[in-house]
Design a protein around this motif. Structure first.
Motif, PDB file in Angstrom:
ATOM      1  N   ASP A   4      13.235 -11.653  -6.413  1.00 20.55           N
ATOM      2  CA  ASP A   4      12.582 -12.905  -6.039  1.00 20.55           C
ATOM      3  C   ASP A   4      12.811 -13.246  -4.573  1.00 20.55           C
ATOM      4  N   GLN A   5      12.332 -14.417  -4.154  1.00 20.63           N
ATOM      5  CA  GLN A   5      12.428 -14.845  -2.765  1.00 20.63           C
ATOM      6  C   GLN A   5      13.869 -15.146  -2.340  1.00 20.63           C
ATOM      7  N   PHE A   6      14.807 -15.061  -3.279  1.00 19.26           N
ATOM      8  CA  PHE A   6      16.225 -15.233  -2.955  1.00 19.26           C
ATOM      9  C   PHE A   6      16.957 -13.896  -3.066  1.00 19.26           C
ATOM     10  N   ASP A   7      16.196 -12.826  -3.260  1.00 18.07           N
ATOM     11  CA  ASP A   7      16.682 -11.453  -3.389  1.00 18.07           C
ATOM     12  C   ASP A   7      17.502 -11.223  -4.653  1.00 18.07           C
ATOM     13  N   ASN A   8      17.210 -12.008  -5.697  1.00 14.15           N
ATOM     14  CA  ASN A   8      17.846 -11.818  -6.997  1.00 14.15           C
ATOM     15  C   ASN A   8      16.913 -11.050  -7.915  1.00 14.15           C
ATOM     16  N   GLU A   9      17.496 -10.230  -8.774  1.00 13.20           N
ATOM     17  CA  GLU A   9      16.690  -9.506  -9.755  1.00 13.20           C
ATOM     18  C   GLU A   9      16.135 -10.482 -10.784  1.00 13.20           C
ATOM     19  N   ASP A  63       2.457  -0.996   4.200  1.00 11.74           N
ATOM     20  CA  ASP A  63       3.794  -1.529   4.468  1.00 11.74           C
ATOM     21  C   ASP A  63       4.436  -2.021   3.175  1.00 11.74           C
ATOM     22  N   PRO A  64       5.754  -1.919   3.088  1.00  2.69           N
ATOM     23  CA  PRO A  64       6.423  -2.439   1.889  1.00  2.69           C
ATOM     24  C   PRO A  64       6.453  -3.969   1.913  1.00  2.69           C
ATOM     25  N   VAL A  65       6.452  -4.558   0.726  1.00  2.00           N
ATOM     26  CA  VAL A  65       6.659  -5.996   0.605  1.00  2.00           C
ATOM     27  C   VAL A  65       8.169  -6.209   0.701  1.00  2.00           C
ATOM     28  N   ASN A  71       8.501 -23.970  -4.267  1.00  4.17           N
ATOM     29  CA  ASN A  71       9.931 -24.216  -4.455  1.00  4.17           C
ATOM     30  C   ASN A  71      10.341 -24.167  -5.914  1.00  4.17           C
ATOM     31  N   LEU A  72       9.385 -24.251  -6.836  1.00  2.00           N
ATOM     32  CA  LEU A  72       9.688 -24.385  -8.257  1.00  2.00           C
ATOM     33  C   LEU A  72       9.471 -23.116  -9.062  1.00  2.00           C
ATOM     34  N   ALA A  73       8.936 -22.065  -8.447  1.00  2.00           N
ATOM     35  CA  ALA A  73       8.571 -20.864  -9.200  1.00  2.00           C
ATOM     36  C   ALA A  73       8.944 -19.606  -8.426  1.00  2.00           C
ATOM     37  N   PRO A  74       9.202 -18.518  -9.142  1.00  4.03           N
ATOM     38  CA  PRO A  74       9.542 -17.263  -8.476  1.00  4.03           C
ATOM     39  C   PRO A  74       8.355 -16.622  -7.749  1.00  4.03           C
ATOM     40  N   VAL A  75       8.634 -16.136  -6.562  1.00  2.00           N
ATOM     41  CA  VAL A  75       7.722 -15.267  -5.823  1.00  2.00           C
ATOM     42  C   VAL A  75       8.427 -13.914  -5.817  1.00  2.00           C
ATOM     43  N   LEU A  76       7.718 -12.874  -6.234  1.00  2.55           N
ATOM     44  CA  LEU A  76       8.363 -11.603  -6.568  1.00  2.55           C
ATOM     45  C   LEU A  76       7.840 -10.426  -5.761  1.00  2.55           C
ATOM     46  N   ARG A  77       8.702  -9.432  -5.652  1.00  2.97           N
ATOM     47  CA  ARG A  77       8.340  -8.129  -5.100  1.00  2.97           C
ATOM     48  C   ARG A  77       8.998  -7.086  -5.996  1.00  2.97           C
ATOM     49  N   THR A  78       8.596  -5.854  -5.816  1.00  2.00           N
ATOM     50  CA  THR A  78       9.183  -4.790  -6.617  1.00  2.00           C
ATOM     51  C   THR A  78       9.417  -3.562  -5.755  1.00  2.00           C
ATOM     52  N   GLU A  79      10.383  -2.777  -6.152  1.00  2.00           N
ATOM     53  CA  GLU A  79      10.631  -1.512  -5.465  1.00  2.00           C
ATOM     54  C   GLU A  79       9.887  -0.376  -6.159  1.00  2.00           C
ATOM     55  N   THR A  80       9.330  -0.667  -7.324  1.00  3.64           N
ATOM     56  CA  THR A  80       8.521   0.298  -8.073  1.00  3.64           C
ATOM     57  C   THR A  80       7.058  -0.072  -7.875  1.00  3.64           C
ATOM     58  N   ASP A  81       6.219   0.898  -7.657  1.00  8.12           N
ATOM     59  CA  ASP A  81       4.804   0.612  -7.450  1.00  8.12           C
ATOM     60  C   ASP A  81       4.123   0.420  -8.805  1.00  8.12           C
ATOM     61  N   TYR A  82       3.993  -0.842  -9.216  1.00  8.11           N
ATOM     62  CA  TYR A  82       3.351  -1.182 -10.480  1.00  8.11           C
ATOM     63  C   TYR A  82       1.839  -1.389 -10.327  1.00  8.11           C
ATOM     64  N   ARG A  83       1.309  -1.199  -9.128  1.00 10.05           N
ATOM     65  CA  ARG A  83      -0.116  -1.468  -8.908  1.00 10.05           C
ATOM     66  C   ARG A  83      -1.043  -0.705  -9.859  1.00 10.05           C
ATOM     67  N   PRO A  84      -0.805   0.563 -10.167  1.00  9.96           N
ATOM     68  CA  PRO A  84      -1.718   1.245 -11.100  1.00  9.96           C
ATOM     69  C   PRO A  84      -1.782   0.570 -12.473  1.00  9.96           C
ATOM     70  N   VAL A  85      -0.693  -0.052 -12.890  1.00  6.15           N
ATOM     71  CA  VAL A  85      -0.648  -0.726 -14.182  1.00  6.15           C
ATOM     72  C   VAL A  85      -1.180  -2.153 -14.075  1.00  6.15           C
ATOM     73  N   LEU A  86      -0.790  -2.852 -13.018  1.00  2.43           N
ATOM     74  CA  LEU A  86      -1.105  -4.273 -12.911  1.00  2.43           C
ATOM     75  C   LEU A  86      -2.446  -4.569 -12.243  1.00  2.43           C
ATOM     76  N   THR A  87      -2.885  -3.709 -11.366  1.00  2.00           N
ATOM     77  CA  THR A  87      -4.178  -3.914 -10.694  1.00  2.00           C
ATOM     78  C   THR A  87      -4.970  -2.605 -10.718  1.00  2.00           C
ATOM     79  N   PRO A  88      -5.367  -2.157 -11.916  1.00  2.00           N
ATOM     80  CA  PRO A  88      -6.053  -0.867 -12.016  1.00  2.00           C
ATOM     81  C   PRO A  88      -7.367  -0.808 -11.239  1.00  2.00           C
ATOM     82  N   THR A  89      -7.984  -1.952 -10.974  1.00  5.48           N
ATOM     83  CA  THR A  89      -9.237  -1.966 -10.212  1.00  5.48           C
ATOM     84  C   THR A  89      -9.000  -2.262  -8.733  1.00  5.48           C
TER      85      THR A  89
END
Length: 191
Positions: A59-64, A120-122, A137-155
């Motif tokens: 997340d935006q606080f670098d927590n898993e 570029d990496p996020v 301020n109330l919700a997680p903003v996330l990044r990943t070290e695994t490329d989930y794009r083929p699963v999450l954004t197939p188009t």
């Protein structure tokens, strides 16, 4: 002339069956709510009526953060790109939406899947900037070290808004049209 065939038994070597139980699920250390999912929950994917896979992010606080830690909540899973204009418009409503429905068991998750330059990496800085610029301020903003794009954004289309019910079942694999009114309507249908 008689031929005799000799049959012989060749033993097959096998490894012993691993009887150890699978590693039990545990909540990652972060400040977001966490509810342990049922031990028999099995993720399949992100199409309608599938149980969402348990993906892990930072997340935006670098927590898993684990997707499954929000079991029991209705989840709006927004897959966005930093360069995407419609994504930026949606981001302006994240805190208002989270605030309006949080008490009813709702969480708004934003995954930034691509940086301004898609090659570029996020980074943590990307998330911090996204959260600060959009007053999240109330919700997680996330990044990943695994490329989930083929699963999450197939188009390869952004944003993709996936609505997940309290049991981790995908109830809407891509909310459309992607505007505040439709998003809130779909959330209310599932609260």
């Amino acid at each position: 002339m008689l031929f005799f065939f000799i049959s012989c038994y060749i033993p097959e070597l096998t490894s012993p069956v691993d009887t150890a139980a699978a590693t039990p699920w545990s909540c990652p250390e972060n400040d977001w709510e966490c509810t342990e999912p049922p031990s028999n929950l099995v993720g399949r994917g992100f199409a309608n009526d599938e149980i969402a896979q348990d993906l892990h992010f930072y997340d935006q606080f670098d927590n898993e953060v684990s997707l499954w830690q929000f079991y029991g909540d209705v989840i709006l899973f927004d897959i966005s790109a930093e360069w995407c204009a419609p994504c930026k418009l949606l981001a302006e409503e994240v805190d208002a939406t989270q605030s309006d429905y949080e008490a009813q068991g709702f969480i708004y998750l934003t995954l930034i899947a691509e940086a301004n330059q898609s090659s570029d990496p996020v980074t943590l800085e990307t998330l911090e900037h996204w959260a600060e610029h959009n007053h999240i301020n109330l919700a997680p903003v996330l990044r990943t070290e695994t490329d989930y794009r083929p699963v999450l954004t197939p188009t390869n289309a952004y944003p993709r808004l996936i609505l997940i019910d309290r049991n981790m079942r995908v109830v809407n694999e891509n909310i459309f049209p992607q505007n505040d009114e439709t998003i809130r309507e779909k959330i209310l249908e599932n609260l």
